[in-house]
Design an enzyme around this catalytic site. Structure first.
Site, short mmCIF file in Angstrom:
data_model
loop_
_atom_site.label_atom_id
_atom_site.label_comp_id
_atom_site.label_asym_id
_atom_site.label_seq_id
_atom_site.Cartn_x
_atom_site.Cartn_y
_atom_site.Cartn_z
N GLU A 170 -9.61 -37.54 6.04
CA GLU A 170 -9.26 -38.93 5.73
C GLU A 170 -9.87 -39.92 6.72
O GLU A 170 -9.16 -40.64 7.40
CB GLU A 170 -7.73 -39.07 5.71
CG GLU A 170 -7.10 -38.20 4.63
CD GLU A 170 -5.58 -38.27 4.60
OE1 GLU A 170 -5.03 -38.28 3.50
OE2 GLU A 170 -4.95 -38.29 5.67
N ASP B 19 -2.67 -38.39 16.35
CA ASP B 19 -2.88 -39.11 15.09
C ASP B 19 -2.77 -40.59 15.40
O ASP B 19 -2.61 -40.98 16.57
CB ASP B 19 -1.85 -38.67 14.02
CG ASP B 19 -2.45 -38.73 12.62
OD1 ASP B 19 -2.88 -39.83 12.22
OD2 ASP B 19 -2.49 -37.70 11.93
N HIS C 249 -7.85 -40.87 11.89
CA HIS C 249 -6.51 -40.60 12.43
C HIS C 249 -6.49 -40.69 13.95
O HIS C 249 -5.93 -39.84 14.65
CB HIS C 249 -6.01 -39.21 11.99
CG HIS C 249 -5.64 -39.16 10.54
ND1 HIS C 249 -4.51 -39.75 10.04
CD2 HIS C 249 -6.27 -38.61 9.46
CE1 HIS C 249 -4.43 -39.57 8.73
NE2 HIS C 249 -5.50 -38.88 8.35
C1 ACM Z 1 -4.03 -33.93 5.53
O1 ACM Z 1 -2.99 -33.75 4.89
N1 ACM Z 1 -4.50 -35.16 5.69
C2 ACM Z 1 -4.75 -32.86 6.14
#
Ligand code: ACM
Length: 551
Positions: free
Chosen positions: A305, A167, A238
């Site tokens: 995201e 991440d 991420h």
């Molecule tokens: C997530 O909680 N962004 C998968």
């Protein structure tokens, strides 16, 4: 018998017991060696019983039973455990629970008095994917803690560990070809403490990573416990830890990616991967090594995201959109993920991603829908979805014939608080009590009316995101006791309507189960609230008021 998760069928045969002593033997046919080893190592250590080869506990692989199914019979002659290869291991977990909480210690407190009630248990799970996500990126969990979690999963008949390995805040898997991923990406200078608006930072570096041999050990330890480890390499968002290590992966035509460090904030990050050929090759090379370590059919590639601002501003991303005949940045994201979807499929693996992977026309058939022979819309048939923003993504994917793991944040994000009030450590999200988790139903009504689509819900998963859990004690607090309720949701064929679930019965069984967790050394949330040392006074959270929306 206070079993958790509740078995499919249980018949107490008489009010009698089979006594185990130093002479009680343990034997089994071919295919039972691993379970014998586990029983000797674990139950043997707790009880002090040597369990030598011989009569007493007899194991047998039963070809007529499904892989995870088992039948456990205790009578005057002793114990007979038959099952599919995995079912035998789950049956051994049931046997340990029947011995009482002290069977969950690592050394015996007593040397005698071990007994099992005469009974027959016939059992099989409702779902094949009974998962837990551990976010080892936001806060690294040392290998020993991961191995302990595998034991805790096994004790609850959970069978998938989804390891969130990469991440913005940390890259946790050694990649031999790209050593800077861990030399640079496995550490960050400091961390945000609590939620962003609290403005708190520690001034303490944080980091850690697993070598490939560490991960092979984790995978093998899991396999002995019938647990599959699903690795997650999160792309194209991420990914700041990777960009900090290799700035050429970022949108360097928009921002100075060479100035980026492993991220020290929490939240959604604008610094995402670029879509150049070099980045595709880089991640193929990363995945080559990941596939070598993780035999799991499913490989999680995130997809969640991913802000599109940098792609909108990037001449290079825009050129890719034009070259591929895509209509916008959402389609660019699907093009990028589809590349790896096909890449995995060509290697006999299956992509699984967060439900954002459905955006940008991904549920359309594989076809040349754009004309001109360039486009191939749609996920590979084997691709699957982790439905986290609610049920909707999972429902759409299941209706389109894709497999789905239901893990809606409104229900089973275990970083969310367990009670109202300021005492909960870093209170975030909706209140999700033990009872709320017990009443969670992975198959929503719209799918229950459509059995073919419902069959694509291959399971469910509880997610432990660790922004606000900086060590394993805090992970324990958030995970337990709720993971026990979740285990029952995932394993037991409970009544379809959550309202019909026997909460009072479960709560009564939990009294015994808490004693098992105590014996295991799990620092769960007490019913009366956090102990003084489990509070985080002054650390700001982000509680969301009210009941979670129906989604
Ligand atoms: C997530 O909680 N962004 C998968």
């Amino acid at each position: 018998m206070d079993l958790i998760p509740a078995p499919l069928g249980l018949r107490a045969d008489a009010d009698q017991h089979f006594l185990l002593d130093a002479g009680t033997g343990l034997d089994g046919g071919p295919g039972t060696e691993g379970v014998q080893r586990w029983l000797r190592d674990t139950v043997g250590a707790a009880t002090g019983l040597p369990l030598p080869p011989g009569a007493g506990i007899v194991l047998r692989v039963a070809p007529e039973l499904a892989d995870e199914e088992y039948r456990l019979t205790v009578g005057a002659e002793g114990v007979e455990l038959v099952g599919g290869p995995a079912g035998l291991f789950w049956g051994a977990q049931t046997l340990r629970q029947l011995l009482g909480p002290e069977a969950f210690r690592r050394a015996p407190l007593k040397r005698e008095g071990w007994r099992l009630p005469w009974l027959t248990v016939e059992d099989a799970p409702r779902f094949g994917w009974r998962g837990v996500l551990l976010d080892v990126s936001r806060h690294f969990l040392p290998k020993a803690d991961v191995l302990r979690y595998l034991d805790l999963l096994a004790a609850h008949k959970l069978n998938v560990l989804h390891l969130h390995l990469t991440d913005d805040q940390g890259w946790r898997v050694e990649i031999k070809r790209y050593p800077r991923l861990t030399d640079v990406g496995a550490a960050r200078e400091r961390s945000m403490v609590g939620y962003r608006s609290g403005g708190n930072r520690d001034n303490r570096p944080h980091g850690g990573f697993y070598t490939q041999d560490d991960l092979r050990e984790i995978v093998a330890y899991a396999a002995e416990r019938r647990i599959t480890v699903v690795p997650e390499i999160d792309i194209p968002g991420h990914a700041q830890a990777a960009i900090a290590a290799y700035p050429e992966l970022g949108n360097h035509d928009v921002v100075d990616t060479a100035a980026l460090a492993t991220w020290t904030d929490w939240g959604v990050n604008p610094n995402v991967l670029n879509v150049d050929d070099g980045t595709l090759r880089f991640y193929e090379n990363v995945l080559d090594e990941v596939l070598e370590v993780f035999p799991s059919t499913f490989v999680h590639l995130g997809g969640d995201e991913c802000p599109k601002e940098q792609w909108r501003a990037s001449p290079s991303a825009q050129a890719r959109i034009k070259e591929q005949g895509l209509s916008d940045e959402d389609e660019l994201q699907s093009w990028f993920l589809r590349h790896f979807d096909s890449w995995l499929a060509a290697r006999g693996r299956r992509l699984i991603g967060w439900d954002e992977i459905l955006e940008g026309g991904m549920l359309e058939e594989h076809s040349d829908k754009g004309g001109g022979g360039r486009r191939e819309g749609g996920l590979a048939p084997g691709a699957a979805v982790s439905s986290w923003r609610g049920y909707a993504g999972g429902v759409a994917a299941a209706q389109a014939g894709h497999d789905v793991v239901m893990c809606p944040e409104q229900q089973v994000y275990l970083d969310h608080r367990q009670a109202p009030g300021d005492d909960e450590p870093v209170p975030v999200g909706w209140v999700r009590t033990l009872e709320d988790v017990y009443r969670f139903e992975p198959v929503p009504p719209v799918l229950r009316q459509d059995p073919a689509a419902a069959a694509h819900v291959i399971g469910t998963q509880a997610n432990l995101w660790t922004e606000f859990m900086d060590d394993v004690r805090e992970v324990d607090y958030h995970a337990f006791p709720r993971l026990a309720a979740f285990a029952e949701v995932a394993w037991s064929r409970l009544p379809q309507e959550p309202a019909e679930r026997d909460w009072a019965g479960f709560a009564a069984r939990m009294a015994v189960h808490r004693a098992r967790l105590d014996a295991l050394g799990v620092e769960y949330r007490p019913e009366s609230g956090p102990r003084p040392w489990q509070r985080r006074p002054g650390v700001q959270g982000r509680p969301i008021e009210g009941a979670p929306p129906e989604v």
